[in-house]
Design a protein around this motif. Sequence first.
Motif, PDB file in Angstrom:
ATOM      1  N   ALA A 288       0.867  -1.172   0.000  1.00 22.02           N
ATOM      2  CA  ALA A 288       0.000   0.000   0.000  1.00 22.02           C
ATOM      3  C   ALA A 288       0.902   1.219   0.000  1.00 22.02           C
ATOM      4  CB  ALA A 288      -0.914  -0.003   1.222  1.00 22.02           C
ATOM      5  N   ASP A 289       0.853   2.008  -1.067  1.00 20.65           N
ATOM      6  CA  ASP A 289       1.830   3.062  -1.318  1.00 20.65           C
ATOM      7  C   ASP A 289       1.118   4.400  -1.495  1.00 20.65           C
ATOM      8  OD1 ASP A 289       3.572   4.818  -3.109  1.00 20.65           O
ATOM      9  OD2 ASP A 289       4.934   3.151  -2.771  1.00 20.65           O
ATOM     10  N   GLU A 315      -6.317   2.133   6.009  1.00 22.17           N
ATOM     11  CA  GLU A 315      -7.474   1.232   5.956  1.00 22.17           C
ATOM     12  C   GLU A 315      -7.468   0.570   4.583  1.00 22.17           C
ATOM     13  OE1 GLU A 315     -11.245   2.915   6.868  1.00 22.17           O
ATOM     14  OE2 GLU A 315     -10.857   2.998   9.021  1.00 22.17           O
ATOM     15  N   ILE A 316      -7.265  -0.748   4.567  1.00 22.37           N
ATOM     16  CA  ILE A 316      -7.048  -1.468   3.310  1.00 22.37           C
ATOM     17  C   ILE A 316      -8.123  -2.534   3.137  1.00 22.37           C
ATOM     18  CG2 ILE A 316      -5.433  -2.910   2.007  1.00 22.37           C
ATOM     19  CD1 ILE A 316      -3.176  -1.610   3.678  1.00 22.37           C
ATOM     20  N   ASP A 317      -8.735  -2.538   1.970  1.00 18.91           N
ATOM     21  CA  ASP A 317      -9.698  -3.588   1.597  1.00 18.91           C
ATOM     22  C   ASP A 317      -9.166  -4.268   0.340  1.00 18.91           C
ATOM     23  OD1 ASP A 317     -11.752  -5.213   0.810  1.00 18.91           O
ATOM     24  OD2 ASP A 317     -13.318  -3.696   1.003  1.00 18.91           O
ATOM     25  N   VAL A 322      -9.197  -1.178  -2.345  1.00 19.02           N
ATOM     26  CA  VAL A 322      -9.436   0.166  -1.833  1.00 19.02           C
ATOM     27  C   VAL A 322      -8.433   0.479  -0.719  1.00 19.02           C
ATOM     28  CG1 VAL A 322     -11.062   1.656  -0.592  1.00 19.02           C
ATOM     29  CG2 VAL A 322     -11.867   0.171  -2.432  1.00 19.02           C
ATOM     30  N   LEU A 323      -7.846   1.647  -0.775  1.00 20.51           N
ATOM     31  CA  LEU A 323      -6.926   2.129   0.252  1.00 20.51           C
ATOM     32  C   LEU A 323      -7.340   3.541   0.659  1.00 20.51           C
ATOM     33  CD1 LEU A 323      -4.250   2.335   1.899  1.00 20.51           C
ATOM     34  CD2 LEU A 323      -3.116   2.990  -0.236  1.00 20.51           C
ATOM     35  N   PRO A 341      -2.705   7.373  -4.175  1.00 17.86           N
ATOM     36  CA  PRO A 341      -2.606   6.055  -3.536  1.00 17.86           C
ATOM     37  C   PRO A 341      -2.356   4.950  -4.548  1.00 17.86           C
ATOM     38  CG  PRO A 341      -4.897   6.627  -3.823  1.00 17.86           C
ATOM     39  CD  PRO A 341      -4.096   7.750  -4.435  1.00 17.86           C
ATOM     40  N   ALA A 342      -1.780   3.866  -4.091  1.00 17.23           N
ATOM     41  CA  ALA A 342      -1.592   2.689  -4.942  1.00 17.23           C
ATOM     42  C   ALA A 342      -1.645   1.452  -4.063  1.00 17.23           C
ATOM     43  CB  ALA A 342      -0.255   2.772  -5.669  1.00 17.23           C
ATOM     44  N   LEU A 343      -2.351   0.433  -4.534  1.00 19.89           N
ATOM     45  CA  LEU A 343      -2.455  -0.841  -3.834  1.00 19.89           C
ATOM     46  C   LEU A 343      -2.123  -1.926  -4.824  1.00 19.89           C
ATOM     47  CD1 LEU A 343      -3.277  -1.871  -1.013  1.00 19.89           C
ATOM     48  CD2 LEU A 343      -5.602  -2.146  -1.872  1.00 19.89           C
TER      49      LEU A 343
END
Length: 348
Positions: A288-289, A315-317, A322-323, A341-343
Motif C-alpha cells: 500500500a503506497d 485502511e485497506i480492503d 481500496v486504500l 494512492p496505490a495498492l
Amino acid sequence: MRKRNDIDKIFLLLFMLMSIISSCQELKMSEKKYIWSGALVAPREYPVEIYDGALISEDYTYRFGPIYGIIQQGWSVQSKGMGSPDEPVALPDELQMTWYAIQEEKFYTGKWKLDKQQLTTIWEEGAVDVRTQKKDDFKTFIVGLAPEGRLALWADGQRQVLLAMFQAHDTTITQETAHEDFEHFFRKEYRDAAYKPQKLYGDELYATLEGQGWPKPQLYMEYNKKYAWKFAVEGIKIGPKDYFFYQCFNGERDMPLNTDSANTNLPKAIPEHVYVKWADGDKKYGVADVKFKYEILKKAFEEFEPTEKIDLLFEIDPSANVLNTYLRSSSKKIKIVGYEPALVRVDN
C-alpha cells in the motif's frame, strides 16, 4: 625550602601535561574510522552552483567544486557521492561550503564545526536492513543547500537522518577573485544557455512557478517540525516481519519493521512518501503506497495537539482494491485526501 616546593610544582605540572598529551594521543589512535563519501542536493525550485566546499576530518578531506554542475535534484531525495576513500578514515569535524544561489542571484559561504560525538553515535548505531535483518552502516554525508543561505546535513544509509541545520552568510566573488575552475560562470553565453528558465526548471515546473510563485524560502525550515506519529493498519493482517517505509519532506527516511520497538510514536517530520509491505500468501506480498501533498497533510496534523500521539492509519480492503488513509488519535480521526494512492501485489 620554598625553592624546592616550586621545583616540585613544576615537575607535577609537567607530569600532568605529559599525561594529558598521552591520553589525547591514545584517544586519537583508538578512534574508529569508516568509509564515507559526500553528496549534494538542492530544491528543484532553487538550483545552485558550487564554488567550493569540503567535509574535513583529521586525516581526510572530501571536496566539493564546480564539477558537480547545477544542483537541483530536490530537497527530500537520496543522492550518491562521487567516490570515497580506499581505506577507512575519521569522521569529519568541519564543513565548509561556498555556492551561488541561481534564483536569488547571490553567493553564500560558511564554515561550521560538526558535533563529532553525535556523528560517531549515529554511525555506530547504523540501521537494520529489514530484508536481510543485518545491520547496515551509513555511507554518505548529504549536504543540502536551501534558499537564504540555509544548509542541511544528513547521514544517509538504510535510513537518512538530519544531523544539523546551518546558516551561511552572503559573500562576493568576482571574475578577478574567482579560481580558474569557476571561470565558466562569468561567461555570458554559458549563463544565457544554462540559466534559461525552461532549461533550468523544465516547462511544466516553470509554468507552475510562473503561475503560483516560488515556494517561500522558510519552507525548508518548516519541514523540520515534528509530530508524535506512528503507522497503524486495519483490514489486513500485518506480521512481525512486515515493514513500513517513510520519507519525510525534511529529507529524513526510515524503513522500520512492524514491531513495537521500531514503529513507535517518536516525533517525526511530516511524511511525503509512505508505504507498507506485508506477506499476502506463499511468496506473494501486498504493498500500500501513498505520496502526500505537504499543505494538505500539514493542515491535518495541525488539527491535533502538539503532544498528542497520532496514528497514520492505512485502511485497506484488498478484495475491493481500496486504500484510505487517516490521522487518528484517541480524540479524533481525520481522513486524508488529495494524494496519489496505490495498492499492488508483488512477488518479492
